[in-house]
Structures are given as C-alpha cells and as structure tokens.
Design an enzyme around this catalytic site. Structure first.
Site, mmCIF file in Angstrom:
data_model
loop_
_atom_site.group_PDB
_atom_site.id
_atom_site.type_symbol
_atom_site.label_atom_id
_atom_site.label_comp_id
_atom_site.label_asym_id
_atom_site.label_seq_id
_atom_site.Cartn_x
_atom_site.Cartn_y
_atom_site.Cartn_z
ATOM 1 N N LYS A 47 116.277 -6.065 154.418
ATOM 2 C CA LYS A 47 115.081 -5.261 154.684
ATOM 3 C C LYS A 47 115.392 -3.770 154.527
ATOM 4 O O LYS A 47 114.618 -3.017 153.939
ATOM 5 C CB LYS A 47 114.573 -5.546 156.106
ATOM 6 C CG LYS A 47 113.937 -6.927 156.238
ATOM 7 C CD LYS A 47 113.692 -7.314 157.686
ATOM 8 C CE LYS A 47 113.119 -8.733 157.767
ATOM 9 N NZ LYS A 47 112.942 -9.204 159.156
ATOM 10 N N GLN A 102 114.098 -7.425 165.195
ATOM 11 C CA GLN A 102 114.499 -8.669 164.522
ATOM 12 C C GLN A 102 114.571 -9.811 165.545
ATOM 13 O O GLN A 102 115.223 -9.695 166.577
ATOM 14 C CB GLN A 102 115.866 -8.474 163.836
ATOM 15 C CG GLN A 102 116.322 -9.672 163.033
ATOM 16 C CD GLN A 102 115.404 -9.985 161.850
ATOM 17 O OE1 GLN A 102 114.996 -9.107 161.094
ATOM 18 N NE2 GLN A 102 115.064 -11.262 161.680
ATOM 19 N N ASP A 140 105.399 -5.916 161.717
ATOM 20 C CA ASP A 140 105.481 -7.380 161.606
ATOM 21 C C ASP A 140 104.109 -8.018 161.819
ATOM 22 O O ASP A 140 103.923 -9.196 161.504
ATOM 23 C CB ASP A 140 106.451 -7.932 162.666
ATOM 24 C CG ASP A 140 107.818 -8.277 162.087
ATOM 25 O OD1 ASP A 140 107.900 -8.490 160.864
ATOM 26 O OD2 ASP A 140 108.787 -8.336 162.862
#
Ligand code: NAD
Length: 279
Positions: free
Chosen positions: A52, A96, A119
């Site tokens: 990412k 994460q 997200d």
C-alpha cells in the site's frame, strides 16, 4: 473459454487516473497524505502495508507508516488516531487489520474521522453508502465495481449473486450492485442449496475464504465471475473459485492472483484522493 479480467491491467489504468488527480491537487497546494498504522508484526499485514505504501508513493501520495509494538494498548492507539484526525496534512487513515486480540477493532474504526476513513469501514460511511449518500466506499467492493465498469458488464437488471456477507466485502458489494439496479441475492454459510442460487447469477461474486469452493457446475453459462477470495494453500495463492472448471463455463472471470487484489490497493489510493479533494 472465459475471457480473463485482468485486474493488474485495470489497476494500472486506475492508478494513472489517480496520479492525474494527485497532480491537480498538488498544483492547488494540497499533497494527499495517507497514514497507515500497523500494530504488531503479522507477516501478511507487513506485506500488505508495504504494498500500500509503495503504491501510494508511486502516484504522488505522501505516505507515513506508523509501526506500533504488539503490546500497544487500545488507549495508546486511540491517541494516535486522535493526532492523525487533527493533522491537516493527513487526509486518509488506515489501521491495518487484524489488530491484536486486546484491542477492539470496532472502537478503533469508530474513532477514525469518517472524512479520513479511507477503508470505508466507519458506520457513518457504511450507513451513507446504504442510503445512497456520498460515502467513502470499502476498497474491495469498490474495486469490483470498477472492474465491472472497465469491462462494460451490464449491471442494471442483471441478477448478481454474492457469496459472503461480511461488513468489508459482501454487504457493501450488495449495496453497490443494488445502487446500480442489479437484482441482488446474498448467500452465506447458512444458505441452503447454494448451487441452485449461484446457477441463476449473471454476475457471481465469491467472497468466502474457502479455496476453490465455487466449481464450474455452480455457474450459469455466460456469467461474469468475480473471485474475491485469497487463500494461501500448498499450491500457492488460490481464490474461492475453481478457475479450471469455472473458466470453461463463464463468459469472463477474474484470476487469483492478479484479479481483484490489485484493484483493492488502487481503490485505497482513489479513496485517499477523494478524501483530500473534500478538504
Ligand atoms: P469473512 O470471513 O468475514 O466472511 C466470509 C463469508 O463467507 C461469511 O459471510 C460467511 O457467511 C460466508 N461463508 C462461509 N462459508 C460459507 C459457505 N460454505 N457457503 C456460503 N458462504 C459461506 O471474509 P471476508 O473478509 O469477507 O473475506 C472473504 C475472502 O475474500 C477471504 O478469502 C479474504 O482473504 C478475501 N479478501 C480479498 C480481498 C482482496 O483484496 N482481493 C479483500 C478482502 C478480503
């Protein structure tokens, strides 16, 4: 033989679009910034986070990785999120997952400012998505919609069957397909006679986490098959779809790897730019 939907190719197209948006923002004096928080040293998370970060840098997004030790308390993590929520140079915050067991992921996600929740997991974004208001949309289902759009797959009136009802894939996938006027069926672990339902699908999305569970005999000839599953097996990474049998029946199919996965990262970059544009 089914046509291959090349996620790597389409992700590159999407990243190039995002890079253009970043360049426009930079001209206006705004450099989109992404903060990624990694707690502990889960090897799979390490590799996702590295991917990412690299992808962000390549399109011109400033990315900072905040590594915290596994013993970090929930309060400490919430403190970091509070700092980032108030940092004007940070437009997107990603924590994460999975988090260590002593930290409640729901409380952490809810602490992220919805405007920086790249997200798309905050209940405010999920709620906005489900009622059709502007929202930051979870990356994986958004990536699937992009793939369908790039491949000009007709959605309105199509019967879309989704296997899996998770908050991060199955449910938002259903909202997105419904918003584009598909007739949507969601199947899950308690569904009876799964194959009789999947065989009705014009668009079949598998998001379960069971290697090769969807076989060719479960697919309607001519269907578009999207395999979200990522399963680490002795033969390497495989999806939820048995590619060998499915690709003889479907009209088009995503492979694993190089299908939905690259699109997920591309959509994270897209969401970060969307968040920066709204500042
Ligand atoms: P999850 O475990 O949260 O949800 C799995 C879903 O599958 C559940 O809703 C469950 O009801 C359903 N299910 C389980 N067994 C079933 C069965 N026998 N028949 C029908 N349904 C069944 O998983 P998730 O987070 O939604 O992820 C699903 C898969 O997608 C995993 O393999 C994950 O690694 C992968 N994934 C990939 C990406 C990507 O970028 N490609 C992103 C997220 C998740």
């Amino acid at each position: 033989m089914a046509q291959l939907i090349d996620g790597r190719k389409w992700a590159a197209v999407s990243r190039a679009e995002t890079a253009q948006s970043v360049a426009m923002l930079v001209q206006k004096g705004i450099t989109p910034g992404l903060a990624v928080i990694l707690v502990g040293d889960n090897p799979a998370s390490e590799s996702y986070v590295r991917g990412k970060e690299k992808a962000a840098r390549e399109v011109g997004i400033t990315s900072q990785l905040i590594r915290l030790p596994v013993e970090t308390t929930e309060t400490e993590l919430l403190h970091w999120i509070d700092l980032l929520n108030r940092d004007p140079l940070c437009h997107g915050i990603l924590v994460q997952l999975p988090l260590p067991d002593h930290i409640a992921a729901e409380r952490v996600i809810e602490a992220i400012s919805p405007a920086k929740d790249v997200d798309g997991f905050h209940t405010q974004n999920i709620g906005a998505l489900s009622v059709g208001l502007p929202a930051i949309v979870p990356c994986t289902p958004l990536g699937v919609m992009k793939l369908l759009a790039y491949e000009s797959v007709p959605i309105a009136g199509a019967h879309a069957v989704i296997i899996g009802r998770s908050n991060i894939v199955g449910k938002p996938m259903a909202s997105l397909l419904l918003a584009q006027s598909a007739t949507v069926t969601i199947c899950h672990s308690k569904t009876h006679d799964l194959a009789s339902i999947t065989r009705q699908a014009d668009i079949l999305v598998a998001a379960v986490g069971r290697p090769k569970m969807v076989t060719g005999d479960m697919i309607k000839p001519g269907a578009v098959v999207i395999d979200v599953g990522i399963n680490r097996t002795d033969e390497g990474l495989v999806g939820d779809v048995d590619f060998a049998s499915a690709s003889t029946v479907a009209a088009a199919i995503t492979p694993v790897p190089r299908g939905v996965g690259p699109m997920t990262i591309a959509m994270l970059l897209h969401n970060t730019v969307t968040a920066a544009l709204r500042t």
